[in-house]
Write a protein that holds these residues in place. Sequence first.
Motif, short mmCIF file in Angstrom:
data_model
loop_
_atom_site.label_atom_id
_atom_site.label_comp_id
_atom_site.label_asym_id
_atom_site.label_seq_id
_atom_site.Cartn_x
_atom_site.Cartn_y
_atom_site.Cartn_z
N ALA A 46 4.15 2.93 37.06
CA ALA A 46 3.03 2.17 36.48
C ALA A 46 2.21 3.04 35.55
CB ALA A 46 2.17 1.60 37.59
N TYR A 47 2.01 4.29 35.93
CA TYR A 47 1.25 5.22 35.08
C TYR A 47 1.99 5.48 33.78
CZ TYR A 47 -1.26 9.37 33.60
OH TYR A 47 -1.99 10.27 32.87
N LYS A 48 3.28 5.69 33.88
CA LYS A 48 4.09 5.95 32.67
C LYS A 48 4.09 4.73 31.75
CE LYS A 48 7.23 8.05 30.18
NZ LYS A 48 6.69 8.50 28.93
N ARG A 49 4.22 3.53 32.33
CA ARG A 49 4.20 2.31 31.50
C ARG A 49 2.84 2.15 30.82
NH1 ARG A 49 7.98 0.14 29.34
NH2 ARG A 49 7.04 -1.90 29.46
N ALA A 50 1.74 2.50 31.52
CA ALA A 50 0.42 2.40 30.91
C ALA A 50 0.30 3.38 29.73
CB ALA A 50 -0.66 2.69 31.94
N GLN A 51 0.87 4.55 29.86
CA GLN A 51 0.86 5.51 28.76
C GLN A 51 1.68 4.98 27.58
OE1 GLN A 51 2.30 9.15 30.47
NE2 GLN A 51 0.24 9.97 30.70
N ASP A 52 2.83 4.37 27.87
CA ASP A 52 3.65 3.81 26.79
C ASP A 52 2.93 2.69 26.05
OD1 ASP A 52 5.61 5.58 27.54
OD2 ASP A 52 6.81 4.09 28.62
N ILE A 53 2.24 1.84 26.80
CA ILE A 53 1.50 0.73 26.18
C ILE A 53 0.36 1.27 25.33
CG2 ILE A 53 -0.02 -1.23 26.67
CD1 ILE A 53 1.82 -1.87 29.04
N ASN A 54 -0.32 2.30 25.81
CA ASN A 54 -1.41 2.90 25.03
C ASN A 54 -0.90 3.54 23.75
OD1 ASN A 54 -3.33 2.13 26.86
ND2 ASN A 54 -3.31 4.07 27.97
N MET A 55 0.30 4.12 23.80
CA MET A 55 0.87 4.71 22.60
C MET A 55 1.23 3.61 21.59
SD MET A 55 3.61 7.81 22.16
CE MET A 55 4.54 7.41 23.53
N LEU A 56 1.74 2.47 22.09
CA LEU A 56 2.06 1.35 21.19
C LEU A 56 0.80 0.72 20.61
CD1 LEU A 56 4.94 -0.45 23.09
CD2 LEU A 56 5.10 0.85 20.97
#
Length: 182
Positions: A46-56
Motif C-alpha cells: 500500500a505504501y509503494k502504491r501510494a508513492q507510485d500514485i504521487n509520482m503520477l
Amino acid sequence: MANQDEVNRANLSGRVHPSQRFAVLGWDFWPSLVIVLACSWVVGYAYKRAQDINMLSEHNEFIKPVSVFDDLLYLIPVLLPIAWFLRVCIRRIVEVSRGRLDVIGGRTHDVGDRRKTPVLPQCPLVLYTTYSRGNNPYYHLQAGGKSHAVDRDMHAKIKPEGNNTAFVTPITKRLINVAPSP
C-alpha cells in the motif's frame, strides 16, 4: 530424539533442552509468523502504491496525490493483527533464546473427576480429569496457578499422590515437561 533422563537433568537445572524448543514455540507460532509477514507485505504494498500514485500526480493534474498517513484509518485493520501477532512471536522467540524454565515441585494431589470436586485444593500441583460428551478423558495439571492440558504421554509420567516437578516457561506459562521428583 533425546534421552528422557538427559531432558529431565536439563529441566531440573532450569534450562530448556534443545529437543524442547518446538514445544516452547508451540503450534500457534508459525501461523502467527505467517500472518505478521503477510500483513507487513500488505502495508508495504500500500505504501509503494501510494508513492507510485504521487509520482503520477506530479505529471497529471487529474490524479489526486495520496498520503499513506491520511488513509491510516484504512490500514488499522491490517496494523492491529501485525501488532498482536508480532507480540506473540517475539514472546516465544525470547523464551527460546533465554532457554529458562520455572521449576514447580511438590506433592501432586490427584483429584480425579473434576465434576465430583468442583473446587480444586491449594496444592503446588493438582492433577484432575475432565470428560467430553463421549466420555473421553482429558487430563489437566494445575501448576503455578494455571491449568494446563496434559497429553497421555505426559500423564503417564506423573506419579499421582507423589512428588513431581513441573517445568513451565516463565513468560507464557506453557507446561513443557513433568518429571517425578527424585
